[in-house]
Design a protein around this motif. Structure first.
Motif, short mmCIF file in Angstrom:
data_model
loop_
_atom_site.label_atom_id
_atom_site.label_comp_id
_atom_site.label_asym_id
_atom_site.label_seq_id
_atom_site.Cartn_x
_atom_site.Cartn_y
_atom_site.Cartn_z
N THR A 1 -19.67 -10.31 7.64
CA THR A 1 -19.53 -11.56 6.89
C THR A 1 -18.06 -11.99 6.87
OG1 THR A 1 -19.03 -10.50 4.81
CG2 THR A 1 -21.37 -10.76 5.34
N LEU A 2 -17.85 -13.12 6.21
CA LEU A 2 -16.47 -13.62 6.06
C LEU A 2 -15.89 -13.23 4.69
CD1 LEU A 2 -17.09 -17.28 7.32
CD2 LEU A 2 -16.02 -15.44 8.63
N ASN A 3 -16.61 -12.42 3.95
CA ASN A 3 -16.20 -12.15 2.56
C ASN A 3 -14.97 -11.25 2.47
OD1 ASN A 3 -18.21 -13.62 1.21
ND2 ASN A 3 -19.71 -12.04 1.71
N PRO A 4 -14.24 -11.38 1.35
CA PRO A 4 -13.14 -10.43 1.12
C PRO A 4 -13.70 -9.06 0.73
CG PRO A 4 -13.43 -11.85 -0.79
CD PRO A 4 -14.42 -12.32 0.25
N VAL A 5 -12.82 -8.08 0.71
CA VAL A 5 -13.24 -6.73 0.33
C VAL A 5 -12.43 -6.26 -0.88
CG1 VAL A 5 -13.94 -6.14 2.68
CG2 VAL A 5 -11.62 -5.58 1.92
N PRO A 6 -12.99 -5.34 -1.65
CA PRO A 6 -12.23 -4.83 -2.80
C PRO A 6 -11.21 -3.77 -2.38
CG PRO A 6 -14.41 -3.81 -2.71
CD PRO A 6 -14.35 -4.80 -1.58
N ILE A 7 -10.20 -3.63 -3.20
CA ILE A 7 -9.33 -2.44 -3.10
C ILE A 7 -9.06 -1.98 -4.53
CG2 ILE A 7 -7.24 -3.89 -2.85
CD1 ILE A 7 -6.02 -1.44 -1.30
N TRP B 1 -7.51 -3.21 -9.50
CA TRP B 1 -8.64 -3.60 -8.63
C TRP B 1 -8.40 -5.04 -8.22
CZ3 TRP B 1 -12.28 -7.40 -8.03
CH2 TRP B 1 -13.42 -7.11 -7.26
N ARG B 2 -8.58 -5.34 -6.96
CA ARG B 2 -8.44 -6.72 -6.53
C ARG B 2 -9.21 -6.91 -5.22
NH1 ARG B 2 -3.02 -9.01 -4.17
NH2 ARG B 2 -4.59 -10.31 -3.14
N LEU B 3 -9.23 -8.17 -4.76
CA LEU B 3 -9.85 -8.46 -3.47
C LEU B 3 -8.76 -8.76 -2.44
CD1 LEU B 3 -12.75 -10.78 -4.70
CD2 LEU B 3 -12.90 -8.39 -3.96
N ILE B 4 -9.04 -8.40 -1.19
CA ILE B 4 -8.12 -8.73 -0.10
C ILE B 4 -8.91 -9.30 1.08
CG2 ILE B 4 -6.20 -7.19 -0.64
CD1 ILE B 4 -7.43 -5.06 1.12
N ASN C 1 -1.88 -5.41 4.30
CA ASN C 1 -0.99 -5.06 3.18
C ASN C 1 -1.26 -3.64 2.65
OD1 ASN C 1 -1.51 -8.16 3.09
ND2 ASN C 1 0.46 -7.89 2.07
N VAL C 2 -2.33 -3.04 3.14
CA VAL C 2 -2.71 -1.73 2.58
C VAL C 2 -1.77 -0.62 3.06
CG1 VAL C 2 -4.56 0.00 2.49
CG2 VAL C 2 -5.11 -2.44 2.25
N ALA C 3 -1.30 -0.70 4.31
CA ALA C 3 -0.48 0.40 4.86
C ALA C 3 0.79 0.60 4.03
CB ALA C 3 -0.15 0.13 6.32
N ALA C 4 1.48 -0.50 3.71
CA ALA C 4 2.70 -0.37 2.91
C ALA C 4 2.37 0.24 1.54
CB ALA C 4 3.37 -1.73 2.75
N THR C 5 1.22 -0.16 1.02
CA THR C 5 0.78 0.35 -0.28
C THR C 5 0.60 1.87 -0.22
OG1 THR C 5 -0.43 -1.74 -0.50
CG2 THR C 5 -0.97 0.01 -2.08
N VAL C 6 -0.08 2.32 0.82
CA VAL C 6 -0.35 3.76 0.95
C VAL C 6 0.96 4.52 1.17
CG1 VAL C 6 -1.49 5.49 2.42
CG2 VAL C 6 -2.74 3.42 1.75
N ILE C 7 1.84 3.96 1.99
CA ILE C 7 3.15 4.62 2.23
C ILE C 7 3.89 4.76 0.90
CG2 ILE C 7 5.42 4.25 3.28
CD1 ILE C 7 3.99 3.22 5.78
N ASN C 8 3.86 3.72 0.06
CA ASN C 8 4.49 3.80 -1.28
C ASN C 8 3.88 4.95 -2.09
OD1 ASN C 8 4.87 0.22 -2.01
ND2 ASN C 8 6.01 1.57 -0.65
N LEU C 9 2.57 5.05 -2.03
CA LEU C 9 1.89 6.06 -2.87
C LEU C 9 2.25 7.48 -2.42
CD1 LEU C 9 -1.55 4.28 -3.35
CD2 LEU C 9 0.37 4.40 -4.96
N HIS C 10 2.72 7.60 -1.17
CA HIS C 10 3.23 8.90 -0.71
C HIS C 10 4.70 9.09 -1.12
CE1 HIS C 10 -0.10 10.54 1.58
NE2 HIS C 10 -0.35 9.35 2.09
#
Ligand SMILES: O=C(O)[C@H](O)COP(=O)(O)O
Ligand SMILES: [Mn+2]
Ligand SMILES: [Mn+2]
Length: 567
Positions: free
Chosen positions: A508-514, A66-69, A538-547
């Motif tokens: 808002t300007l806040n980060p979001v969780p992933i 879990w982290r913020l982006i 950075n999420v797309a590369a992450t999802v491609i890895n998970l595939h």
């Protein structure tokens, strides 16, 4: 950091390499919680106040997963880090894996350099300036999500310097990306500018108006009546409400205690003889000055398509029409535009389709295009109809979303569950709209109910992923419901003399969780710690890895690392 794109002549294969440590064949559930940012606990943080056991467990259960982006500003291609995130740039970044200079920035550059006046689109509308009127239609605020008033001001000045002699502005009041009630100040500002143009001999006036959510700015064909109301005011000059000036219109219409900027009824401005000052007629030029696509596509169709059956246009004037941008790259709509849109290409959706990954995407109407059109780089349609299925659940129409704050969250989640369990798809992607759509109403109680419904929806999807041994990615596109009050510089809610606060309807300007997880996720897969500034791209590369694939080299880096786990 902007992504490094392959140079000319550099080979760009579509085939993705196999990931060294992550296998193929697991179902990946991708959940985008719209308008779900992270902020400190606070009574005006509706996500904190709401009962959200599923999201709480993701945060507390596995801190290494879990982290913020970042979801705002330059991290998503907006002009500055003072720009809040939004669905268009957010889903573009999530799906494309690269950071593109977005519409807001491209228009700024074209206006600053003057190139906007040299382009094909401006030259096209300019042909009407000698004998016709130039009409400018769009959202009047400084929200920077769909449009910006400073860009309108520059365009008014530039158009008059380049020959426009008669200009009519058709305004849509905001109160959604900016505070409710601010419409009055924006109209005053515009009236001042138009008065200055009149002093210079340009016949410039506001001709019509209405609240953006009730007039013109519907999206994804949820309710054509919204566009019709605008058409009647802008093109036909016919509405029940008529005023001698736009300022008077906005002030008087706001006198109704139930009125707000987002939902002001349509009005037209009349001249001294009682005639509308600016209906759109044959020979005129029209520019829709919003840079963002989703809420302009329907009007663009009405203005451009000869064959059109969505409502009775009564009159279809022969005009020269240009969008601020081209809104739909696939439909090439509109065919004329002042600024070329970002060329978002080689999106993760296209890579995955070309590598045989079967995808199901679903949301309800008001967010349907977010997980399809925006996700795929402002492109409607499938990459490969044999591998993809996009499903839309009809949204409620004719009511603001605080009336039914649960929206269709559970229905969307049940569709996703069925798609996951069907065995027919490798990626199941949804947008859950509540925190955003209800957050925009400024109704805290309803937003809390909406956030709870969104959490329930996530649980349905995670349960299905559990059942099939899959992997999940839960994230968001920008903040909204986590901060619902106007604050002073120190962060304290601003209270008026009666102690009342003003609801914050905007993002808002806040980060979001992933969060990542699920039984199919390799035990050694965790978030890297060397990317503290990572964002949505950075999420797309992450999802491609998970595939089970390595991401293309020019993508923003993956968020995950996979350490070998000893047997
Ligand atoms: O169009 C809207 O509803 C708001 O201006 C922005 O919200 P979205 O970016 O979440 O769609
Ligand atoms: Mn959004
Ligand atoms: Mn929103």
């Amino acid at each position: 950091m902007m992504a490094r794109r392959p140079g000319a002549g550099e080979e760009r294969p579509w085939k993705l390499a196999e990931h060294a440590r992550l296998g193929k064949g697991k179902v990946v559930g991708v959940v985008v919680l719209d308008g779900w940012g992270e902020a400190p606990p606070d009574p005006f943080n509706c996500i904190h106040v709401a009962d959200t056991p599923t999201l709480d467990a993701l945060k507390k259960g596995a801190p290494e997963r879990w982290r913020l982006i970042k979801a705002h500003g330059t991290a998503v291609g907006l002009p500055t880090d003072d720009d809040m995130g939004n669905s268009e740039v957010g889903h573009n970044a999530l799906g494309a894996g690269q950071i593109y200079a977005q519409g807001a920035k491209l228009v700024d550059l074209a206006l600053a350099s003057g190139k906007i006046y040299e382009g094909e689109g401006f030259k096209y509308i300019q042909q009407s300036f000698e004998t016709g009127t130039l009409h400018l239609i769009g959202l009047l605020s400084d929200g920077g999500v769909h449009s910006r008033i400073d860009q309108l001001q520059l365009l008014l000045k530039g158009a008059s310097e380049h020959g426009a002699k008669r200009i009519r502005v058709h305004i849509l009041t905001d109160g959604r990306d900016v505070l409710d009630g601010s419409s009055v100040t924006f109209v005053e500002t515009l009236e001042n500018d138009l008065a200055k143009l009149r002093e210079k001999g340009v016949d410039a006036r506001i001709a019509s108006g209405g609240g953006r959510m009730y007039v013109t700015m519907d999206r994804y064909e949820n309710d054509w009546q919204v566009v019709k109301r605008g058409w009647d005011a802008q093109v036909l000059g016919e509405t029940p409400h008529k005023f001698p000036s736009a300022l008077e219109a906005v002030k008087k219409l706001r006198d109704d205690p139930k009125a707000n900027d987002q939902y002001l009824p349509p009005f037209v401005v009349l001249d001294e003889s009682g005639k509308p000052v600016g209906p759109i007629v044959d020979g005129d030029a029209v520019v829709t000055f919003n840079f963002r696509a989703d809420r302009m596509v329907m009007l663009a169709k009405a203005l451009e398509y000869e064959d059109f059956d969505k409502f009775d246009r009564v009159r279809f004037p022969r005009i020269r029409y240009a969008g601020m941008l081209q809104y739909d790259g696939e439909l090439k709509l509109p065919s004329h535009y002042l600024v070329a849109p970002p060329e978002i290409e080689r999106t993760s959706g296209e890579y995955l389709a070309r590598n045989g990954v079967r995808t199901y995407a679903c949301s309800e109407t008001v967010k349907f295009g977010h997980v399809t059109f925006f996700w795929n780089g402002n492109r409607s349609g499938y990459f490969n109809p044999n591998l993809e299925r996009y499903e839309e659940i009809p949204s409620d129409t004719g009511i603001p979303f605080n009336v039914q704050p649960r929206m269709k969250a559970v229905e969307v989640a049940e569709k996703a569950r069925d798609a996951i369990l069907s065995g027919k798809f490798d990626q199941v992607r949804v947008n859950i709209p509540n925190a955003d759509m209800v957050g925009h109403t400024g109704d805290l109680e309803a937003t809390i109910v909406g956030c709870k419904a969104a959490d329930e929806a996530v649980k349905i999807i995670l349960d299905a992923i559990e059942q099939v041994g899959g992997i999940f990615v839960v994230t968001a596109d920008h903040g909204n419901a986590e901060d619902m009050v106007k604050r002073d510089k120190s962060g304290k809610p601003i209270r008026d003399k009666d102690g009342n606060v003003q609801p914050l309807t905007s993002h808002t300007l806040n980060p979001v969780p992933i969060a990542i997880g699920g039984p199919g996720l390799a035990p050694g897969a965790t978030f890297r710690e060397d990317l503290p500034d990572a964002g949505l791209a950075n999420v797309a590369a992450t999802v491609i890895n998970l595939h089970g694939f390595e991401a293309p080299h020019h993508y923003e880096p993956t968020l995950i690392q996979v350490s070998p786990v000893p047997f």
